[in-house]
Structures are given as C-alpha cells and as structure tokens.
Scaffold this motif. Structure first.
Motif, PDB file in Angstrom:
ATOM      1  N   SER A  71       0.820  -1.209   0.000  1.00 15.16           N
ATOM      2  CA  SER A  71       0.000   0.000   0.000  1.00 15.16           C
ATOM      3  C   SER A  71       0.857   1.264   0.000  1.00 15.16           C
ATOM      4  O   SER A  71       0.447   2.299  -0.510  1.00 15.16           O
ATOM      5  CB  SER A  71      -0.951   0.009   1.192  1.00 15.16           C
ATOM      6  N   ASP A  72       2.069   1.186   0.562  1.00 15.60           N
ATOM      7  CA  ASP A  72       2.939   2.361   0.561  1.00 15.60           C
ATOM      8  C   ASP A  72       3.858   2.391  -0.662  1.00 15.60           C
ATOM      9  O   ASP A  72       4.513   3.383  -0.926  1.00 15.60           O
ATOM     10  CB  ASP A  72       3.829   2.368   1.817  1.00 15.60           C
ATOM     11  N   TRP A  74       3.506   2.340  -3.956  1.00 11.29           N
ATOM     12  CA  TRP A  74       3.321   3.189  -5.136  1.00 11.29           C
ATOM     13  C   TRP A  74       3.498   4.649  -4.790  1.00 11.29           C
ATOM     14  O   TRP A  74       3.921   5.452  -5.625  1.00 11.29           O
ATOM     15  CB  TRP A  74       1.976   2.884  -5.782  1.00 11.29           C
ATOM     16  N   THR A  75       3.204   5.024  -3.541  1.00 16.27           N
ATOM     17  CA  THR A  75       3.507   6.369  -3.083  1.00 16.27           C
ATOM     18  C   THR A  75       5.011   6.595  -3.092  1.00 16.27           C
ATOM     19  O   THR A  75       5.505   7.600  -3.596  1.00 16.27           O
ATOM     20  CB  THR A  75       3.011   6.548  -1.640  1.00 16.27           C
ATOM     21  N   ALA A  78       6.403   6.607  -6.698  1.00 17.17           N
ATOM     22  CA  ALA A  78       6.014   7.809  -7.453  1.00 17.17           C
ATOM     23  C   ALA A  78       6.794   9.024  -6.979  1.00 17.17           C
ATOM     24  O   ALA A  78       7.261   9.835  -7.789  1.00 17.17           O
ATOM     25  CB  ALA A  78       4.513   8.057  -7.309  1.00 17.17           C
ATOM     26  N   THR A  79       6.959   9.171  -5.668  1.00 13.54           N
ATOM     27  CA  THR A  79       7.669  10.349  -5.178  1.00 13.54           C
ATOM     28  C   THR A  79       9.153  10.264  -5.519  1.00 13.54           C
ATOM     29  O   THR A  79       9.768  11.268  -5.835  1.00 13.54           O
ATOM     30  CB  THR A  79       7.485  10.523  -3.664  1.00 13.54           C
ATOM     31  N   VAL A  81      10.453   8.750  -8.146  1.00 13.15           N
ATOM     32  CA  VAL A  81      10.595   9.022  -9.584  1.00 13.15           C
ATOM     33  C   VAL A  81      10.427  10.516  -9.837  1.00 13.15           C
ATOM     34  O   VAL A  81      11.190  11.123 -10.585  1.00 13.15           O
ATOM     35  CB  VAL A  81       9.579   8.196 -10.390  1.00 13.15           C
ATOM     36  N   ALA A  82       9.424  11.120  -9.170  1.00 19.15           N
ATOM     37  CA  ALA A  82       9.198  12.553  -9.350  1.00 19.15           C
ATOM     38  C   ALA A  82      10.386  13.358  -8.858  1.00 19.15           C
ATOM     39  O   ALA A  82      10.716  14.402  -9.420  1.00 19.15           O
ATOM     40  CB  ALA A  82       7.937  12.980  -8.615  1.00 19.15           C
ATOM     41  N   TYR A  96       0.635  -1.492 -13.279  1.00 25.83           N
ATOM     42  CA  TYR A  96       1.266  -0.176 -13.175  1.00 25.83           C
ATOM     43  C   TYR A  96       2.439  -0.024 -14.138  1.00 25.83           C
ATOM     44  O   TYR A  96       2.787   1.083 -14.511  1.00 25.83           O
ATOM     45  CB  TYR A  96       1.765   0.071 -11.752  1.00 25.83           C
ATOM     46  N   TYR A 100       3.944   3.409 -16.009  1.00 30.38           N
ATOM     47  CA  TYR A 100       5.280   3.979 -15.836  1.00 30.38           C
ATOM     48  C   TYR A 100       6.028   4.015 -17.158  1.00 30.38           C
ATOM     49  O   TYR A 100       6.697   4.998 -17.485  1.00 30.38           O
ATOM     50  CB  TYR A 100       6.074   3.194 -14.789  1.00 30.38           C
ATOM     51  N   ARG A 103       4.912   6.756 -19.372  1.00 28.19           N
ATOM     52  CA  ARG A 103       5.345   8.081 -18.925  1.00 28.19           C
ATOM     53  C   ARG A 103       6.857   8.250 -19.035  1.00 28.19           C
ATOM     54  O   ARG A 103       7.406   9.229 -18.546  1.00 28.19           O
ATOM     55  CB  ARG A 103       4.894   8.317 -17.486  1.00 28.19           C
ATOM     56  N   ALA A 105       9.340   6.429 -17.697  1.00 30.28           N
ATOM     57  CA  ALA A 105      10.153   6.254 -16.496  1.00 30.28           C
ATOM     58  C   ALA A 105      10.974   4.967 -16.530  1.00 30.28           C
ATOM     59  O   ALA A 105      11.834   4.776 -15.680  1.00 30.28           O
ATOM     60  CB  ALA A 105       9.259   6.254 -15.258  1.00 30.28           C
ATOM     61  N   GLU A 389      -7.643   2.588 -11.155  1.00 31.04           N
ATOM     62  CA  GLU A 389      -8.756   3.360 -10.611  1.00 31.04           C
ATOM     63  C   GLU A 389     -10.077   2.633 -10.873  1.00 31.04           C
ATOM     64  O   GLU A 389     -10.980   2.625 -10.027  1.00 31.04           O
ATOM     65  CB  GLU A 389      -8.765   4.746 -11.267  1.00 31.04           C
ATOM     66  N   GLN A 392     -10.693  -0.075  -8.327  1.00 27.59           N
ATOM     67  CA  GLN A 392     -11.237   0.408  -7.061  1.00 27.59           C
ATOM     68  C   GLN A 392     -12.692   0.833  -7.195  1.00 27.59           C
ATOM     69  O   GLN A 392     -13.493   0.635  -6.285  1.00 27.59           O
ATOM     70  CB  GLN A 392     -10.404   1.585  -6.555  1.00 27.59           C
TER      71      GLN A 392
END
Lengths: 425, 321
Positions: A71-72, A74-75, A78-79, A81-82, A96, A100, A103, A105, A389, A392
């Motif tokens: 659960s953590d 992808w956060t 993403a951060t 990579v950003a 996913y 990626y 985009r 990455a 999305e 979910q």
C-alpha cells in the motif's frame, strides 16, 4: 573578526569534512545501485540474500535494497521518480508497469537482450508479459494465476468432499451451502467475489470476453455486469456467500481475506499467495482452479507475471542494472534462495534446479501452474491507463449492489459509465 | 571593529541619535532599520516558514492549474481541474458530505465531553494531575496507527463491542464495515481524544472568580443555573478557541479513516474523508495537479468556516473587562 575567530571556522569546516567522509561510501567502480520492492518479511530476507550473493560475485558493485508494503509502495515509487531519485532496479506490477513505461520512467531492455540480458532457459513467450510495441519494460519474476483457496481442514471436519478442478459455479454454490451447514466453524461457504476485478475477469474470459481490448476500451457489455451481479445476489440470498457487511471486512490482503478471517471455506486469490495463506492459517489450505461457467471457453485463467523486474530510465548504470536483472531471474543458486515466493520462475533451468528443494506449498504452487493449461487462455493485452482506478471503482459499485443500495441493473449502468469516464480522462 | 568597550550599536543608535555610530554592527542596524534585531532573531523560523511551508504551498497553487503525473513535467491546464471539481466529480461531493458530517458531529460532541470532564476534574480532586494525565492520554495516542487498528478490532463484527452487546442480547452489525455506521465509529474515535480541549477548559474554569459563584449561591441559584449563567458565559472565549482549533483539526483528519478503511474510504465511500480522497488522487492515481486543486479548495473551506466563527463570535463570546 573577533567573536568568530578563523580558528573556529577552521574547526567547523574540518568537522563538516569529517562528517562527509564518514558518510556512506561513495561510488564503487562498477556501480552503486538501489533496488526497491514490495512484500513481506520472508521476501525481504530472500531478496537481501540474493543481493549479497550478487555483490560477492561482483565486488565492484554495491546494491542497496529498500522494501515497503504494497500500500505504501506506489507512493514511495512515485515520489522517488518525481524527485529524480528513482531506484535503479524496481519491482513492478503488470498493471502499473505500462503506466510507468508510458510516462517514460522505464528503460527499454531490448537493446541489452543479446549481450547482457541473455536469460538462459527463458522462452520468448514468457517475455511477452513485459513487452509493448517491441520494447521490453520488465521481466517476469514468476508466473502465477488466480486460484481458489480452499480450507481443506474445514471440509474434512464437516465431512464434505473437497471441490475438484473443473467444478462449475453451480456445483460450488451447492458445496458452499452444504459445508456452511455441516461445519460449526463457518456461517458461509464461499466469499462474495462480486467486488473483485480478478474474479470478474475470469468469469468474462470464460464467456469469450475480457476486461479491456487491446485499444484500451471496455471488452464487456453492461448486460454482462447485470448477470454477474445477479449471480452473486443469488449466492448471498442462498446463504452460500456472506452478506455485504461481512465481506466488507476484507481489505484485500491475505490477513483480512475471508478465508483467513475464518468466515468461509472457499475464497479467491493468486496462486503465489498460497505461501502467505499457509503461513497465516493454521488450517490446511489447498488450491483449485476457478469454478466454470456454463459452456465455458476454458480460457478463464492466464499465466500472469506475479511481478516484474524493471530498470529505471534514469539509471546511471544501465548495464549493471540489466545484468542484475538477468542474474536475479536466471541464476539457479539465486533461484534456490528466492524459491517460488514470487511465483513460479519463468526459467526452465531454475525451475528444474529448485524442484527437489521445494516444500509442500512450493510444490503445490508449481504443480498448480503446470496443471493449469486446460483452463488457461492467452495473456490479455496490457491494461490501459486508469485500470487501477477502475478496479477500485468496481469494488465500490459492487459494494453498493451488495448492500442493496443499487439494483444489479443500476449497478451495471454505473460501473460501465464510470469506467468509460475514467478511460476517457 | 566592535571592541568590548564600545557600546552595542543598536542601543547607542536608539539612545543617542545625534552621535552617528560607525562600524559593521551599526551599518547593519541602519540597513535593517530599528526592527532589524527582531528579524535576525526571527530568521530561523522565517527561513523554515518560507522554505518548508510557503514555498511548497505556492508551488501547489501553481500545480493546481496544471496536469502533473509526478513523472512528466507539469502541463498548463488553466481552470480545468477546478471546473471538473465543480461540475463533474461525484467523489468530491461524497468526500465533502462525509467530511462535513464528521466535523459537525465530532467537534460539538468532543467539546461537550471535554467540558464535562474538565468540570468533574475542577472539583479539587486529590491526585488531579494523575487523572489529568490519564484523560489526556488518548489525545497523544489517538491519531496513531496502532489505535486505528485497535478500533478496527473493537468495532468488527465479532469485536469487543458486539461481544458486550451480545451479553445484553443484542446482535450488533459489523460497525466498521457497514456504510451506515462506519463513519460513526470514526466520530467516536475522535470524541475519545478530548484531552487537549479538556486541558484548556480546565485552565479556563480556574480563571472564573469563585466569588461570583458564592454570590449566585447566596441568591439561591441552582447548579444548572450557575452553569448556564456563569460558567458557560465566562468560558466562551475558551469555547471559541477550542471550537476553531478542533474544527480545523477535524477537517484535516486522515489517519483513522486511512487505516480503518484500508485506504479506500469504504465501504462505499462512507469514510472517504476529504484528505483521503486528496491522497488517493495524488498518490493512487498520480494526478498531482488535481490533488493540488482539491487541497486549495479545502483551504478555502477551512478559511470560510474559521471566518464565520470569528464573525459570529461577537454575538456569543464574552470578553468581560
């Protein structure tokens, strides 16, 4: 310059310099990599061991491993990579990975295929799951498929015969009612899988459809969803499946799965998760293929990469990173350490090497995958952006139907319109 | 330069303006003006505020007008994000409804409990500090992940609450996984953390002069009348402060819903706090621009609520002196 004499500045500077020198060792010659993956503690132990083995064989390379929960993950990714700080080697999920890749990455590993990414014992077909437009974005870490988890102990205690591969949904329904009646440990027989994309997809594929087309559009009709919801409404009413407020306790982890919570005797998950289910449940858990629909195409299942290993486009050390991927996936000694915890290895050589060393669950997983062919069809096209999305959203709409806030028809209409709205975004 | 015998430049400039001081420190004073020293001392805080708060906040304002997926550079999108929020986002409406329900229920109830306990503790109990610490404890623990996990266990279908209810013959639902009740378990969790407003109420109660009560008792005022006519009016500045702070906190609630719903805001968006939705958009679906727009709208909502509190304060808050 009296308060702060030059002496103090000098002292300060030297302290700072010392601190820098004492920091992490900078720059091995071969490469200084970071690897990020999600998973449990046993996975972390195995992965770190393989990293150590690789470093020992390549003393000029150092690899720093980082691990977090799903659960953590992808956060975190993403951060990173950003922040232009992507891990050189990362575990990816089939859904996913293409987001990626789309985009920009991820590194296309195809150019390294001849020299570095030789992948002995790996067939070309098993690479397809990591490819789009002839580019290789990730290599499968193991094969899995959806599977029905059956609590053998409950069935035996209740004196009810275990379900068999090839049983129909109707047979499973009757079995569920029977086992729930005869067992004093459970109130319901089978979990309500109406919320879950994987089960819906398996059911669709048996009817000759799928979730998404190759063009990234919906590959099913509203009427399919109506039937699906009506089928599960019947399962709940007949007492085969639990009511919505019980099912909603499931947070889509092994720990909160209806089978692990002891509410039902049959539930749906992925074959590589058998290891996790066995670790958590004291009862004996066995696997069966998904139940069949009337007139099934027998193509509901497919061999799916449980995870993939990808390399960041931004890596400073593409050769070393790709070489590590090659090692991780095809080295037989590494394979013995990694076991089938990430699914059944795609390399024949690794599979043969580890077979004799597998424990009961590992062997069950290997045999499940090897016996799955009669029920499996081709790999579906990569899911479009927004698939996560939609997954979910499906769970939410499925709940609204299960709680009786929407009729199956209303639920189906909402699911389709919201899915189309997400895809068009 | 400044030798020990020379008076400090700042004091000298203030005391004897006719003598123009020289030297580096004096030049610094002239450059910064008379409040220069204040800025120097404020600098650590100011630097932190500008770099860690104001900078990112302004950047998020910019991002709120862009499409930004965290990987590719942001693309200018004008008012698109705000338009979508206003016209075409049912989840936004759900999350606003859930959050407002949560704020409007949890804040008044929490303040009432805090005031009640504070009044109990204000009776000159022995061992007051111990009780105070015990009642304050949930505030320290309440926002932690562990307590949210515990809450899940308490309110699950076969959890402690239902076992207690079973003792008196009631079969309760699975509170946390039913869309009708899930939010209320979070409200209860919030009320349970009444510690910090309680401490402030307790201090406020101590400020009320005892002689007013004595006079009221002589006039034959009942306990209830004393509460409504003396305690509450005298306490309104404290009530006001607590209400504003707690409302802002309640709008920003996140952890409990995140843990209890497993990050989904479910069942059926019934615990989809605004912050949780914002988090999903940002880190679940990589729509940082959209999430930034959501964040700015939350800021505006909180600012409106706070402004309303301040405007209404003149009608019910008594500052008697």
């Amino acid at each position: 310059m009296t308060r702060f004499g030059t002496g103090r500045y000098a002292a300060l500077a030297s302290v700072a310099a010392t601190a820098l020198l004492a920091g992490p060792a900078i720059g091995q010659d071969g490469g200084d990599l970071r690897m990020l993956w999600w998973g449990s503690q046993p996975r972390a132990d195995r992965t770190f061991e393989v990293i150590d083995m690789y470093e020992e064989a390549n003393p000029d390379v150092s690899i720093q491993g980082e691990t977090v929960g799903w659960s953590d993950y992808w956060t975190r990714l993403a951060t990173q990579v950003a922040g232009r700080n992507a891990p050189d080697v990362m575990q990816q999920d089939y859904r996913y990975m293409f987001e990626y890749a789309g985009r920009g990455a991820l590194l296309d590993m195809m150019p390294y295929r001849d020299e570095i990414l030789t992948l002995p014992g790996v067939s070309e077909e098993s690479l397809e799951s990591g490819m789009s437009d002839g580019k290789l974005w990730g290599v499968s870490l193991g094969v899995n498929s959806v599977a029905m988890m059956v609590n053998e102990t409950i069935f035996e205690e209740a004196g009810v015969p275990l379900p068999e591969n090839g049983a129909t949904w109707e047979e499973i329904k009757q079995l569920a009612i029977e086992v729930a009646e005869k067992s004093d440990r459970i109130d319901y027989g089978v979990e309500d899988s109406s919320l879950y994309e994987n089960s819906f997809q398996n059911w669709l594929r048996q009817r000759g459809k799928d979730l998404y087309t190759a063009e990234g559009e919906l590959a099913f009709e509203e009427s399919d969803v109506v039937e699906w919801y009506e089928f599960w409404a019947d399962m709940r009413e007949s007492g085969a499946a639990p009511p919505a407020d019980v099912q909603a306790l499931d947070q889509r982890s092994i720990e909160t799965h209806m089978v692990s919570l002891g509410n039902v005797a049959m539930g749906f998950a992925h074959s590589n998760q058998l290891v996790g289910f066995s670790a958590i449940n004291e009862d004996e858990i066995v696997m069966r293929v998904f139940p069949l629909v009337e007139g099934s195409t027998n193509e509901g299942h497919y061999f799916k990469p449980s995870q993939l290993l990808s390399v960041a486009a931004s890596t400073e050390f593409p050769e070393v990173s790709v070489d590590f991927v090659n090692y991780f996936i095809t080295d037989t000694e590494a394979g013995k350490v990694l076991d089938v915890e990430r699914g059944v290895p795609i390399s024949d050589e690794v599979r043969d090497a580890i077979r004799s060393e597998l424990d009961e669950d590992g062997l069950a997983q290997l045999e499940y995958i090897e016996a799955l062919d009669p029920y499996a069809g081709p790999l579906p096209p990569p899911p479009p952006q927004g698939a996560g999305e939609i997954d979910q959203m499906m769970a939410r709409v499925g709940q609204e139907v299960a709680f009786g806030q929407l009729t199956p028809e209303e639920g189906a209409a909402r699911l389709v319109s919201q899915a189309e709205s997400i895809l068009s975004r | 330069m400044s030798s020990p015998t020379e008076p400090p430049g700042y004091a000298a400039a203030a005391a004897t303006p006719l003598i123009v001081p020289t030297g580096r420190r004096a030049r610094l004073t002239r450059a910064l003006g008379s409040s220069g020293a204040a800025y120097v001392f404020l600098f650590p805080w100011l630097a932190g505020f500008l770099i860690l708060t104001a900078g990112p906040a302004l950047y998020s304002l910019y991002l709120s007008f862009t499409d930004y997926d965290l990987i590719n550079p942001p693309r200018w999108a004008g008012m698109d994000n705000y338009m979508r929020i206003a016209t075409n986002d049912p989840k936004f409406q759900d999350s606003v409804r859930v959050t407002l329900t949560f704020v409007l229920l949890s804040v008044p109830l929490k303040l009432a409990v805090a005031l009640g306990v504070a009044m109990l503790l204000n009776r000159g109990l022995r061992g007051l500090t111990i009780y105070r610490a015990i009642f304050y404890l949930p505030s320290l623990l309440g926002t932690s992940v562990a307590i949210a996990v515990l809450w899940r266990q308490l309110f699950a279908g076969d959890g402690l609450i239902n076992n207690l209810l079973l003792g008196i013959g009631i079969q309760g639902p699975s509170w946390i996984s039913s869309p009708d009740t899930a939010l209320y378990t979070l409200v209860i969790l919030a009320i349970w953390q009444f510690g910090s407003p309680m401490i402030i109420f307790l201090a406020g109660l101590r400020q009320i002069p005892v002689d007013i009560y004595e006079a009221a008792r002589m006039d034959g005022a009942s306990k209830a009348r004393q509460f409504w006519r003396i305690t509450l009016p005298m306490l309104t500045p404290v009530v006001f402060f607590n209400a504003v702070v707690q409302t802002i906190d309640a709008f920003k609630a996140f952890t409990s819903a995140f843990i209890i719903s497993g990050g989904t805001g479910g069942p059926i968006n019934s615990t989809l706090f605004y912050t949780l939705y914002l988090y999903q958009e940002a880190f679940g679906y990589f729509r940082m621009g959209y999430a930034s727009a959501l964040a700015w709208i939350l800021l505006i909502i909180i600012a409106l609520f706070t402004a309303f509190s301040f405007l209404s304060a003149r009608y019910w808050v008594h500052y008697d002196d």
